[in-house]
Design a protein around this motif. Structure first.
Motif, PDB file in Angstrom:
ATOM      1  N   ALA A   5       0.844  -1.214   0.000  1.00 24.58           N
ATOM      2  CA  ALA A   5       0.000   0.000   0.000  1.00 24.58           C
ATOM      3  C   ALA A   5       0.870   1.251   0.000  1.00 24.58           C
ATOM      4  CB  ALA A   5      -0.930  -0.011   1.201  1.00 24.58           C
ATOM      5  N   GLU A   6       1.965   1.174   0.765  1.00 22.20           N
ATOM      6  CA  GLU A   6       2.894   2.312   0.831  1.00 22.20           C
ATOM      7  C   GLU A   6       3.478   2.602  -0.559  1.00 22.20           C
ATOM      8  OE1 GLU A   6       3.725   3.669   4.071  1.00 22.20           O
ATOM      9  OE2 GLU A   6       4.455   5.257   2.729  1.00 22.20           O
ATOM     10  N   LEU A   7       4.000   1.542  -1.184  1.00 21.75           N
ATOM     11  CA  LEU A   7       4.639   1.719  -2.497  1.00 21.75           C
ATOM     12  C   LEU A   7       3.624   2.144  -3.561  1.00 21.75           C
ATOM     13  CD1 LEU A   7       6.963  -1.435  -2.558  1.00 21.75           C
ATOM     14  CD2 LEU A   7       7.684   0.962  -2.398  1.00 21.75           C
ATOM     15  N   ALA A   8       2.421   1.565  -3.492  1.00 18.51           N
ATOM     16  CA  ALA A   8       1.423   1.854  -4.538  1.00 18.51           C
ATOM     17  C   ALA A   8       0.883   3.270  -4.428  1.00 18.51           C
ATOM     18  CB  ALA A   8       0.281   0.841  -4.460  1.00 18.51           C
ATOM     19  N   THR A   9       1.049   3.889  -3.263  1.00 15.49           N
ATOM     20  CA  THR A   9       0.521   5.254  -3.112  1.00 15.49           C
ATOM     21  C   THR A   9       1.633   6.305  -3.125  1.00 15.49           C
ATOM     22  OG1 THR A   9       0.466   4.869  -0.727  1.00 15.49           O
ATOM     23  CG2 THR A   9      -1.614   4.641  -1.910  1.00 15.49           C
ATOM     24  N   SER A  10       2.888   5.849  -3.204  1.00 15.43           N
ATOM     25  CA  SER A  10       3.957   6.845  -3.341  1.00 15.43           C
ATOM     26  C   SER A  10       4.066   7.175  -4.829  1.00 15.43           C
ATOM     27  CB  SER A  10       5.281   6.293  -2.816  1.00 15.43           C
ATOM     28  OG  SER A  10       5.740   5.282  -3.673  1.00 15.43           O
ATOM     29  N   LYS A  11       4.225   8.407  -5.164  1.00 15.72           N
ATOM     30  CA  LYS A  11       4.256   8.883  -6.552  1.00 15.72           C
ATOM     31  C   LYS A  11       3.115   8.255  -7.367  1.00 15.72           C
ATOM     32  CE  LYS A  11       9.268   9.000  -6.455  1.00 15.72           C
ATOM     33  NZ  LYS A  11      10.384   8.227  -6.928  1.00 15.72           N
ATOM     34  N   PRO A  12       1.859   8.469  -6.938  1.00 19.90           N
ATOM     35  CA  PRO A  12       0.752   7.792  -7.642  1.00 19.90           C
ATOM     36  C   PRO A  12       0.582   8.300  -9.067  1.00 19.90           C
ATOM     37  CG  PRO A  12      -0.095   9.410  -6.087  1.00 19.90           C
ATOM     38  CD  PRO A  12       1.398   9.372  -5.891  1.00 19.90           C
ATOM     39  N   TYR A  13       0.068   7.429  -9.940  1.00 21.21           N
ATOM     40  CA  TYR A  13      -0.297   7.859 -11.288  1.00 21.21           C
ATOM     41  C   TYR A  13      -1.576   8.690 -11.152  1.00 21.21           C
ATOM     42  CZ  TYR A  13       2.608   3.843 -12.913  1.00 21.21           C
ATOM     43  OH  TYR A  13       3.617   2.941 -13.148  1.00 21.21           O
ATOM     44  N   PRO A  14      -1.828   9.618 -12.081  1.00 18.51           N
ATOM     45  CA  PRO A  14      -3.087  10.375 -12.014  1.00 18.51           C
ATOM     46  C   PRO A  14      -4.269   9.403 -11.969  1.00 18.51           C
ATOM     47  CG  PRO A  14      -1.684  11.186 -13.791  1.00 18.51           C
ATOM     48  CD  PRO A  14      -1.040   9.942 -13.278  1.00 18.51           C
ATOM     49  N   ASN A  15      -5.257   9.689 -11.113  1.00 16.90           N
ATOM     50  CA  ASN A  15      -6.368   8.753 -10.916  1.00 16.90           C
ATOM     51  C   ASN A  15      -7.663   9.524 -10.695  1.00 16.90           C
ATOM     52  OD1 ASN A  15      -7.073   5.871 -10.502  1.00 16.90           O
ATOM     53  ND2 ASN A  15      -7.780   6.646  -8.508  1.00 16.90           N
ATOM     54  N   PRO A  16      -8.802   9.029 -11.200  1.00 13.03           N
ATOM     55  CA  PRO A  16     -10.051   9.788 -11.044  1.00 13.03           C
ATOM     56  C   PRO A  16     -10.398  10.072  -9.583  1.00 13.03           C
ATOM     57  CG  PRO A  16     -10.392   7.886 -12.472  1.00 13.03           C
ATOM     58  CD  PRO A  16      -8.981   7.800 -11.979  1.00 13.03           C
ATOM     59  N   ARG A  17     -10.139   9.101  -8.690  1.00 10.25           N
ATOM     60  CA  ARG A  17     -10.468   9.305  -7.279  1.00 10.25           C
ATOM     61  C   ARG A  17      -9.160   9.453  -6.499  1.00 10.25           C
ATOM     62  NH1 ARG A  17     -13.133   4.613  -3.486  1.00 10.25           N
ATOM     63  NH2 ARG A  17     -13.080   5.768  -1.520  1.00 10.25           N
ATOM     64  N   PRO A  18      -9.084  10.437  -5.603  1.00  8.60           N
ATOM     65  CA  PRO A  18      -7.844  10.582  -4.844  1.00  8.60           C
ATOM     66  C   PRO A  18      -7.456   9.268  -4.153  1.00  8.60           C
ATOM     67  CG  PRO A  18      -9.343  12.401  -4.402  1.00  8.60           C
ATOM     68  CD  PRO A  18     -10.105  11.419  -5.230  1.00  8.60           C
ATOM     69  N   VAL A  19      -6.169   9.049  -4.077  1.00 10.34           N
ATOM     70  CA  VAL A  19      -5.649   7.792  -3.538  1.00 10.34           C
ATOM     71  C   VAL A  19      -5.060   8.051  -2.147  1.00 10.34           C
ATOM     72  CG1 VAL A  19      -3.690   6.223  -3.865  1.00 10.34           C
ATOM     73  CG2 VAL A  19      -5.190   6.757  -5.791  1.00 10.34           C
ATOM     74  N   THR A  20      -5.490   7.263  -1.165  1.00  9.04           N
ATOM     75  CA  THR A  20      -4.859   7.364   0.161  1.00  9.04           C
ATOM     76  C   THR A  20      -4.318   5.993   0.550  1.00  9.04           C
ATOM     77  OG1 THR A  20      -6.822   6.769   1.437  1.00  9.04           O
ATOM     78  CG2 THR A  20      -6.555   9.119   0.904  1.00  9.04           C
ATOM     79  N   ARG A  21      -3.303   5.990   1.403  1.00  9.69           N
ATOM     80  CA  ARG A  21      -2.678   4.739   1.811  1.00  9.69           C
ATOM     81  C   ARG A  21      -3.692   3.815   2.481  1.00  9.69           C
ATOM     82  NH1 ARG A  21      -0.009   1.513   4.831  1.00  9.69           N
ATOM     83  NH2 ARG A  21      -1.114   2.316   6.637  1.00  9.69           N
ATOM     84  N   GLU A  22      -4.539   4.392   3.350  1.00  7.09           N
ATOM     85  CA  GLU A  22      -5.510   3.578   4.095  1.00  7.09           C
ATOM     86  C   GLU A  22      -6.505   2.913   3.133  1.00  7.09           C
ATOM     87  OE1 GLU A  22      -4.655   6.706   4.893  1.00  7.09           O
ATOM     88  OE2 GLU A  22      -3.365   6.023   6.547  1.00  7.09           O
ATOM     89  N   LYS A  23      -7.007   3.705   2.187  1.00 11.71           N
ATOM     90  CA  LYS A  23      -8.030   3.140   1.267  1.00 11.71           C
ATOM     91  C   LYS A  23      -7.403   2.081   0.355  1.00 11.71           C
ATOM     92  CE  LYS A  23     -11.603   6.649   1.140  1.00 11.71           C
ATOM     93  NZ  LYS A  23     -11.108   7.924   1.696  1.00 11.71           N
ATOM     94  N   ILE A  24      -6.163   2.317  -0.072  1.00  3.54           N
ATOM     95  CA  ILE A  24      -5.523   1.316  -0.951  1.00  3.54           C
ATOM     96  C   ILE A  24      -5.167   0.068  -0.140  1.00  3.54           C
ATOM     97  CG2 ILE A  24      -3.553   0.863  -2.497  1.00  3.54           C
ATOM     98  CD1 ILE A  24      -5.920   2.818  -3.477  1.00  3.54           C
ATOM     99  N   HIS A  25      -4.849   0.255   1.140  1.00  5.25           N
ATOM    100  CA  HIS A  25      -4.610  -0.913   1.986  1.00  5.25           C
ATOM    101  C   HIS A  25      -5.890  -1.750   2.069  1.00  5.25           C
ATOM    102  CE1 HIS A  25      -3.880  -3.479   5.446  1.00  5.25           C
ATOM    103  NE2 HIS A  25      -2.577  -3.263   5.254  1.00  5.25           N
ATOM    104  N   ALA A  26      -7.028  -1.083   2.241  1.00  6.64           N
ATOM    105  CA  ALA A  26      -8.311  -1.808   2.332  1.00  6.64           C
ATOM    106  C   ALA A  26      -8.611  -2.515   1.002  1.00  6.64           C
ATOM    107  CB  ALA A  26      -9.425  -0.827   2.681  1.00  6.64           C
ATOM    108  N   LEU A  27      -8.328  -1.827  -0.111  1.00  4.60           N
ATOM    109  CA  LEU A  27      -8.537  -2.444  -1.439  1.00  4.60           C
ATOM    110  C   LEU A  27      -7.670  -3.704  -1.564  1.00  4.60           C
ATOM    111  CD1 LEU A  27      -8.323  -0.502  -4.842  1.00  4.60           C
ATOM    112  CD2 LEU A  27      -7.180  -2.682  -4.522  1.00  4.60           C
ATOM    113  N   LEU A  28      -6.404  -3.560  -1.169  1.00  6.93           N
ATOM    114  CA  LEU A  28      -5.471  -4.700  -1.285  1.00  6.93           C
ATOM    115  C   LEU A  28      -5.881  -5.843  -0.366  1.00  6.93           C
ATOM    116  CD1 LEU A  28      -2.064  -2.807  -1.505  1.00  6.93           C
ATOM    117  CD2 LEU A  28      -3.032  -4.330  -3.251  1.00  6.93           C
ATOM    118  N   GLN A  29      -6.373  -5.484   0.816  1.00  7.32           N
ATOM    119  CA  GLN A  29      -6.813  -6.518   1.777  1.00  7.32           C
ATOM    120  C   GLN A  29      -7.948  -7.350   1.151  1.00  7.32           C
ATOM    121  OE1 GLN A  29      -5.555  -6.719   5.228  1.00  7.32           O
ATOM    122  NE2 GLN A  29      -6.536  -8.742   5.083  1.00  7.32           N
TER     123      GLN A  29
END
Ligand code: NAD
Length: 376
Positions: free
Chosen positions: A342-366
């Protein structure tokens, strides 16, 4: 592999973004002409294609697993074959490219024939990047690398991506007989890998009417063709239809920027060595569900094709019907890896329609790790 994929060509288009006409001109002048052919037994025309590009000494490339296919091409080439190099690997390791470069020098090859999936085509692109040798790609998966100017290379545990029109093959031969041997499990994951390019193209920041139409064509080809191919892997017209879809999906991948889905897959492939197509297949419904509300209008074509109100859930249902893998844990990712992922996927994120946060991407990955229904 943290930088977004940006082509020189796309930078040029952005700089010219004042007027539609200029944009069209930029695309035309910067896009090399690629000869793209579809049809059963096309590989048998390989000698003619080599002569058409004015070459006489072809080096044939493949993975070790597809050496028989490479040998068949060498046999079809007869005296036009300079050698065979069957050591292509996933993520295009630089040490393999260097070994292949030695082979290019030894055999005095004046062109490359890459027969295989993204790994072999990546090796051809890596050699072309260093030598400018012309390439003929004969794809045997749906990954779509043959249609992009993108080259990913790995060295010392790091994968870097560059974008240069010179790595585009001059000729692509889509022979459906070759994709018939792709095992059904790989057929499904590779198809979802291709669909991921098209899905993210729908909401790309530099999307155009043309790329959206092409993305919808690609998605439609797989939604229609994949069930047919699964029920009869030898259905040649259906295989050819899915290859046309792969070309459309690969082409849009090369024309627009990718977003959250590709960023997560690059992270998991580059830093955790997860297999490419399977990782894409598992994550696609989760990433699209994450963006579904923020890009509802852009993703509507997916709902139109698959039914339902949420493109991510529709893709999840489609993936389940196709018996796709659903859980990252089945690919060997440990639950304890999710924090770092989650840390790596949210560092230097690619442009995305919905803002990306570490917590939300962690939940997605979980959820993707456990094989749960995507979070909406
Ligand atoms: P792959 O090329 O690694 O193939 C997977 C395995 O399936 C290999 O062992 C291969 O030999 C075998 N195989 C392929 N086609 C077969 C067939 N028809 N029958 C039997 N076996 C077959 O897998 P891939 O998913 O096509 O490619 C993944 C690689 O491509 C990754 O390195 C990825 O980064 C790269 N890629 C690059 C781009 C780009 O634009 N640069 C796009 C997509 C993928």
């Amino acid at each position: 592999m943290d930088q977004p994929i940006i082509c020189d060509r796309l930078l040029m288009i952005e700089r010219l973004s004042g007027g539609g006409r200029e944009i069209a001109k930029a695309v035309q002048t910067a896009t090399p002409t690629v000869r793209v052919l579809f049809g059963p037994s096309l590989r048998r025309t390989i000698a003619t294609e080599i002569r058409l590009i004015g070459a006489t000494r072809a080096l044939v490339l493949s993975t070790p697993q597809q050496s028989n296919a490479a040998l068949e091409i060498a046999e079809l080439l007869g005296p036009l074959a300079a050698g065979v190099f069957c050591k292509a690997e996933m993520h295009t390791p630089v040490h393999v490219t260097e070994a292949a470069m030695a082979h290019v020098a030894e055999t005095r090859a004046d062109c490359l024939v890459a027969i295989g999936g993204g790994s072999t085509i990546g090796l051809g692109k890596a050699i072309a990047y260093r030598t400018d040798l012309p390439q003929i790609a004969i794809p045997t998966t749906y990954a779509g690398s043959e249609a992009t100017p993108i080259l990913g290379q790995s060295e010392g545990g790091l994968k870097t991506i560059l974008c240069d029109p010179s790595v585009l093959p001059e000729v692509i031969l889509y022979d459906p007989e070759l994709v018939m041997t792709l095992p059904i499990s790989m057929t499904v994951t590779s198809a979802l890998n291709a669909m991921a390019h098209a899905a993210e193209a729908l909401y790309a920041t530099n999307q155009t009417t043309g790329t959206t139409l092409m993305a919808i064509d690609g998605l439609t080809a797989f939604v229609d063709g994949l069930p047919k191919v699964i029920s009869d892997p030898t259905d040649l017209p259906a295989r050819e239809a899915t290859q046309r879809g792969a070309w459309a999906c690969g082409t849009v991948l090369g024309q627009v920027g990718m977003a959250l889905h590709h960023k997560i897959c690059h992270t998991l492939g580059g830093s955790f060595s997860l297999p490419h197509a399977q990782t894409h297949a598992i994550l696609l419904p989760h990433a699209i569900a994450y963006n579904a509300k923020a890009a509802a209008a852009e993703l509507q074509p997916i709902c139109d094709l698959l039914g339902g109100q949420n493109a991510g859930l529709a893709l999840h249902d489609f993936a389940k019907q196709m018996n796709a893998p659903l859980a990252l844990r089945d690919l060997g990712l440990r639950e304890s890896d999710l924090n770092r992922a989650a840390e790596l996927a949210t560092s230097k994120p690619y442009p995305n329609p919905r803002p990306v946060t570490r917590e939300k991407i962690h939940a997605l990955l979980q959820a993707a790790w456990a094989g749960d229904t995507p979070i909406t």
